[in-house]
Design an enzyme around this catalytic site. Structure first.
Site, PDB file in Angstrom:
ATOM      1  N   ASP A 119    -110.733 -16.817 118.759  1.00 55.28           N
ATOM      2  CA  ASP A 119    -111.118 -17.176 117.385  1.00 55.28           C
ATOM      3  C   ASP A 119    -111.187 -18.689 117.151  1.00 55.28           C
ATOM      4  O   ASP A 119    -111.615 -19.133 116.085  1.00 55.28           O
ATOM      5  CB  ASP A 119    -110.101 -16.603 116.371  1.00 55.28           C
ATOM      6  CG  ASP A 119    -110.190 -15.094 116.268  1.00 55.28           C
ATOM      7  OD1 ASP A 119    -111.186 -14.526 116.750  1.00 55.28           O
ATOM      8  OD2 ASP A 119    -109.263 -14.499 115.691  1.00 55.28           O
ATOM      9  N   LYS A 141    -109.090 -17.288 108.219  1.00 61.69           N
ATOM     10  CA  LYS A 141    -110.389 -16.576 108.238  1.00 61.69           C
ATOM     11  C   LYS A 141    -110.140 -15.133 107.830  1.00 61.69           C
ATOM     12  O   LYS A 141    -109.043 -14.589 108.007  1.00 61.69           O
ATOM     13  CB  LYS A 141    -111.057 -16.649 109.608  1.00 61.69           C
ATOM     14  CG  LYS A 141    -110.273 -16.047 110.803  1.00 61.69           C
ATOM     15  CD  LYS A 141    -110.404 -14.565 110.963  1.00 61.69           C
ATOM     16  CE  LYS A 141    -109.536 -14.020 112.093  1.00 61.69           C
ATOM     17  NZ  LYS A 141    -109.334 -12.567 112.044  1.00 61.69           N
ATOM     18  N   GLY A 154    -104.222 -17.500 111.818  1.00 62.93           N
ATOM     19  CA  GLY A 154    -103.385 -18.674 111.502  1.00 62.93           C
ATOM     20  C   GLY A 154    -103.142 -19.584 112.695  1.00 62.93           C
ATOM     21  O   GLY A 154    -103.315 -20.804 112.591  1.00 62.93           O
ATOM     22  N   GLY A 155    -102.765 -19.007 113.833  1.00 69.34           N
ATOM     23  CA  GLY A 155    -102.503 -19.812 115.037  1.00 69.34           C
ATOM     24  C   GLY A 155    -103.769 -20.486 115.521  1.00 69.34           C
ATOM     25  O   GLY A 155    -103.758 -21.667 115.889  1.00 69.34           O
ATOM     26  N   SER A 156    -104.881 -19.755 115.484  1.00 65.28           N
ATOM     27  CA  SER A 156    -106.166 -20.319 115.923  1.00 65.28           C
ATOM     28  C   SER A 156    -106.602 -21.435 114.975  1.00 65.28           C
ATOM     29  O   SER A 156    -107.156 -22.454 115.402  1.00 65.28           O
ATOM     30  CB  SER A 156    -107.258 -19.236 115.925  1.00 65.28           C
ATOM     31  OG  SER A 156    -106.875 -18.158 116.715  1.00 65.28           O
ATOM     32  N   SER A 188     -99.059 -13.449 112.381  1.00 63.70           N
ATOM     33  CA  SER A 188     -99.461 -12.142 112.967  1.00 63.70           C
ATOM     34  C   SER A 188    -100.065 -11.225 111.919  1.00 63.70           C
ATOM     35  O   SER A 188     -99.678 -10.069 111.772  1.00 63.70           O
ATOM     36  CB  SER A 188     -98.254 -11.445 113.609  1.00 63.70           C
ATOM     37  OG  SER A 188     -97.653 -12.291 114.537  1.00 63.70           O
ATOM     38  N   ALA A 189    -101.010 -11.760 111.160  1.00 65.60           N
ATOM     39  CA  ALA A 189    -101.522 -11.046 109.987  1.00 65.60           C
ATOM     40  C   ALA A 189    -103.004 -10.714 110.081  1.00 65.60           C
ATOM     41  O   ALA A 189    -103.550 -10.087 109.189  1.00 65.60           O
ATOM     42  CB  ALA A 189    -101.265 -11.888 108.731  1.00 65.60           C
ATOM     43  N   GLY A 190    -103.683 -11.182 111.144  1.00 69.09           N
ATOM     44  CA  GLY A 190    -105.128 -10.955 111.250  1.00 69.09           C
ATOM     45  C   GLY A 190    -105.934 -12.006 110.492  1.00 69.09           C
ATOM     46  O   GLY A 190    -107.128 -11.831 110.242  1.00 69.09           O
ATOM     47  N   LEU A 191    -105.271 -13.118 110.171  1.00 64.96           N
ATOM     48  CA  LEU A 191    -105.935 -14.180 109.401  1.00 64.96           C
ATOM     49  C   LEU A 191    -106.244 -15.406 110.269  1.00 64.96           C
ATOM     50  O   LEU A 191    -106.715 -16.429 109.761  1.00 64.96           O
ATOM     51  CB  LEU A 191    -105.051 -14.596 108.211  1.00 64.96           C
ATOM     52  CG  LEU A 191    -104.791 -13.481 107.196  1.00 64.96           C
ATOM     53  CD1 LEU A 191    -103.676 -13.881 106.225  1.00 64.96           C
ATOM     54  CD2 LEU A 191    -106.064 -13.152 106.411  1.00 64.96           C
TER      55      LEU A 191
HETATM   56  O1  C5P Z   1    -107.935 -14.911 122.457  1.00 73.58           O
HETATM   57  P1  C5P Z   1    -106.628 -14.599 121.807  1.00 73.58           P
HETATM   58  O2  C5P Z   1    -105.466 -15.182 122.571  1.00 73.58           O
HETATM   59  O3  C5P Z   1    -106.569 -14.890 120.365  1.00 73.58           O
HETATM   60  O4  C5P Z   1    -106.483 -13.010 121.917  1.00 73.58           O
HETATM   61  C1  C5P Z   1    -105.249 -12.360 121.854  1.00 73.58           C
HETATM   62  C2  C5P Z   1    -105.353 -11.054 122.607  1.00 73.58           C
HETATM   63  O5  C5P Z   1    -106.244 -10.163 121.938  1.00 73.58           O
HETATM   64  C3  C5P Z   1    -105.904 -11.187 124.005  1.00 73.58           C
HETATM   65  O6  C5P Z   1    -104.885 -11.401 124.934  1.00 73.58           O
HETATM   66  C4  C5P Z   1    -106.566  -9.842 124.240  1.00 73.58           C
HETATM   67  O7  C5P Z   1    -105.585  -8.900 124.628  1.00 73.58           O
HETATM   68  C5  C5P Z   1    -107.027  -9.440 122.865  1.00 73.58           C
HETATM   69  N1  C5P Z   1    -108.453  -9.719 122.608  1.00 73.58           N
HETATM   70  C6  C5P Z   1    -109.414  -8.877 123.175  1.00 73.58           C
HETATM   71  N2  C5P Z   1    -110.741  -9.106 122.913  1.00 73.58           N
HETATM   72  C7  C5P Z   1    -111.120 -10.111 122.099  1.00 73.58           C
HETATM   73  C8  C5P Z   1    -110.169 -10.979 121.515  1.00 73.58           C
HETATM   74  C9  C5P Z   1    -108.835 -10.752 121.803  1.00 73.58           C
HETATM   75  O8  C5P Z   1    -109.076  -7.941 123.888  1.00 73.58           O
HETATM   76  N3  C5P Z   1    -112.427 -10.273 121.855  1.00 73.58           N
END
Ligand code: C5P
Length: 291
Positions: A139, A9, A104-106, A99-102
């Protein structure tokens, strides 16, 4: 063997507007699925004594145990629908940078949930699958849904958005990754408790998407993480300038970075930019948006 594509994404708009008591952040984002994808292949065998999940990945930098969101997705799905004695053998062919903001893991977790649900004859509805996905990551519900969505809350409140059919996107990433919690912590340093923060108006991005005016995205694409990540990832800032100079309608960091995407109306220009970036050892992929 069954297969599922796990699409990356990008965020056409991303504004972090408040910090919540649970430590997460409320945001307003317009997310877009793009053609860059990982592929999940799986063999599911039923009727065993106990459940067994075996995961391998083409990228050895990724762990293949419970730390991997795809593994956790398979485990969570089976426990939720109450099926035991299943052997799930999965492989991730990884193409989305880590770890690129794309996302990938989600994307991988979402693809595993979709794949498992397909195999088990849609035991869960789309909404139930998204609810399950939200337990794995903010995500994941969007990655299950795909297309173009207005995302609110922590990212789990989705409203599909009307868009023009598709357009060309160049995605590039240089250097190391960004830790998402660290990126949020840097924003907190900048905005304190967000009491004095004025959220950006996202309405113009939806108007531009609705009328199919890709050029208009230039003036309304926005990512609040750029303020805190571009200064510490000068390569990302350079790619952004390079894409704009190379003919992109707009170039923006995706998610918490450091990957940068450029939107192009000319495929030739996008391919030229990608070739030049790859010559410098920078990851660059040209793809289309996916509806
Ligand atoms: O939900 P996810 O595990 O992808 O998020 C990773 C980290 O990013 C969370 O542990 C949280 O620190 C931060 N996060 C946040 N607010 C969001 C999404 C993620 O603070 N809306």
């Amino acid at each position: 063997m069954i297969y599922e594509s796990a699409y990356a994404k990008i965020n056409l708009f991303l504004d972090v507007v408040a910090k919540r008591p649970d430590g997460y952040h409320d945001l307003h984002s317009c997310m877009q699925t793009v053609g860059l994808c990982d592929t999940i292949s799986a063999e599911i065998t039923e009727g065993g004594e106990k459940t067994e999940i075996l995961l391998t990945c083409s990228d050895t930098a990724l762990s293949c145990d419970e730390k991997n969101l795809a593994y956790r997705a398979a485990d969570l799905y089976l426990r939720t629908v109450g099926i035991d004695g299943v052997r799930v053998k999965m492989h991730i062919d990884k193409r989305i940078p880590l770890s690129a903001g794309l996302g990938g893991g989600s994307a991988d977790a979402a693809a595993v949930l979709r794949l498992m649900n397909r195999h088990f004859k849609n035991k869960l509805t789309h909404d139930e699958l998204c609810e399950l996905g939200a337990k794995l990551g903010a995500d994941v519900p969007f990655c299950i849904t795909g297309g173009t969505c207005r995302c609110e809350g922590v990212g789990e409140i989705l409203t599909p958005v009307e868009t023009r059919p598709d357009y060309t996107v160049l995605i590039a990433k240089a250097g190391g990754g960004v830790s998402t919690p660290e990126a949020f912590a840097r924003l907190d340093e900048l905005h304190g408790n967000y009491a004095a923060y004025t959220p950006r108006d996202p309405s113009r991005i939806y108007a531009a998407l609705a009328c199919g005016n890709v050029q208009a995205l230039a003036s309304c694409a926005y990512n609040s993480f750029e303020d805190v990540i571009l200064p510490i990832h000068p390569d990302a800032a350079k790619i952004k300038s390079f894409l704009t100079a190379g003919g992109a309608v707009t170039a923006l960091m995706s998610g918490s970075g450091p990957s940068v995407f450029g939107i192009f109306v000319s495929d030739v220009r996008a391919e030229c930019c990608a070739a030049a970036l790859r010559k410098q050892g920078i990851f660059a992929a040209v793809c289309r948006t996916v509806g």
